[in-house]
Design an enzyme around this catalytic site. Structure first.
Site, PDB file in Angstrom:
ATOM      1  N   SER A   1      25.616 106.755 106.867  1.00  0.00           N
ATOM      2  CA  SER A   1      25.170 107.525 107.378  1.00  0.00           C
ATOM      3  C   SER A   1      25.181 108.771 107.785  1.00  0.00           C
ATOM      4  CB  SER A   1      24.380 106.808 108.766  1.00  0.00           C
ATOM      5  OG  SER A   1      23.606 105.629 109.087  1.00  0.00           O
TER       6      SER A   1
ATOM      7  N   ARG B   1      30.099  98.154 100.818  1.00  0.00           N
ATOM      8  CA  ARG B   1      29.425  99.047  99.915  1.00  0.00           C
ATOM      9  C   ARG B   1      30.309  99.505  98.404  1.00  0.00           C
ATOM     10  NH1 ARG B   1      29.024 104.049 103.726  1.00  0.00           N
ATOM     11  NH2 ARG B   1      30.021 102.362 104.357  1.00  0.00           N
TER      12      ARG B   1
ATOM     13  N   LYS C   1      30.679 107.993 119.093  1.00  0.00           N
ATOM     14  CA  LYS C   1      30.480 108.734 117.945  1.00  0.00           C
ATOM     15  C   LYS C   1      28.774 109.350 118.602  1.00  0.00           C
ATOM     16  CE  LYS C   1      30.420 106.282 113.938  1.00  0.00           C
ATOM     17  NZ  LYS C   1      30.058 105.151 113.181  1.00  0.00           N
TER      18      LYS C   1
ATOM     19  N   HIS D   1      21.113 100.478 103.627  1.00  0.00           N
ATOM     20  CA  HIS D   1      21.039  98.974 105.058  1.00  0.00           C
ATOM     21  C   HIS D   1      19.718  98.357 104.739  1.00  0.00           C
ATOM     22  CE1 HIS D   1      23.044 102.562 107.985  1.00  0.00           C
ATOM     23  NE2 HIS D   1      23.901 101.458 107.591  1.00  0.00           N
TER      24      HIS D   1
END
Length: 162
Positions: free
Chosen positions: A130, A91, A42, A18
């Site tokens: 993460s 990514r 989440k 990030h």
């Protein structure tokens, strides 16, 4: 023309992947806002306030970057705050499939003149997420060099019950 950009995510925690995207985007735009998305589905390691504080501390070297939090539709936040650009990090190819669908949907919801820009993270961070950082850290593995020092210190404190 003054260009306002937005880079969003839950950032729970912020990773060096990030950070790589943020530092590069900050060079491209006059103003960059890091928008921490509130995602009630989440389970977070850190509260919204903790994430905002840690990210702000990590990014204090970037004069044109600020940190904010929001909930609801990304397009509503973008339109209300008159952003010109939404930055999305990639990514790998699997990220692109998801991100392109989101970009197309958002293009229908954004005001005119809002562009979505994709930036690839540095390959050395392409495997980092993460959720992986939380899992590896919780199980006692080292994530040093994969998250900013401020974040690592906070994660180490949260494991020790501080």
């Amino acid at each position: 023309m003054h260009i306002k950009a937005l880079y969003t995510g839950s950032f729970d925690p912020l990773t060096n992947g990030h950070l790589n995207i943020i530092e590069r985007a900050a060079k491209l735009y006059d103003e960059l806002t890091i928008g921490i998305i509130v995602n009630p589905s989440k389970k977070s390691m850190f509260s919204l306030e903790e994430r905002k504080e840690m990210i702000g501390e990590t990014l204090k070297h970037l004069d044109n970057v600020k940190v904010d939090c929001f909930s609801g539709l990304l397009a509503d936040y973008v339109n209300e705050n008159k952003f010109n650009v939404v930055v999305r990090g990639l990514r790998a190819a699997m990220d692109f499939e998801y991100e392109i669908q989101m970009a197309h949907m958002n293009a229908r919801l954004f005001d005119e003149q809002v562009e979505t820009v994709f930036l690839m993270t540095d390959p050395k961070y392409s495997f980092i997420s993460s959720s992986m950082m939380k899992e590896v850290h919780t199980l006692g593995g080292s994530i040093e060099g994969l998250v900013p020092e401020v974040i690592l210190n906070k994660m180490n404190g949260s494991i020790m019950g501080e």
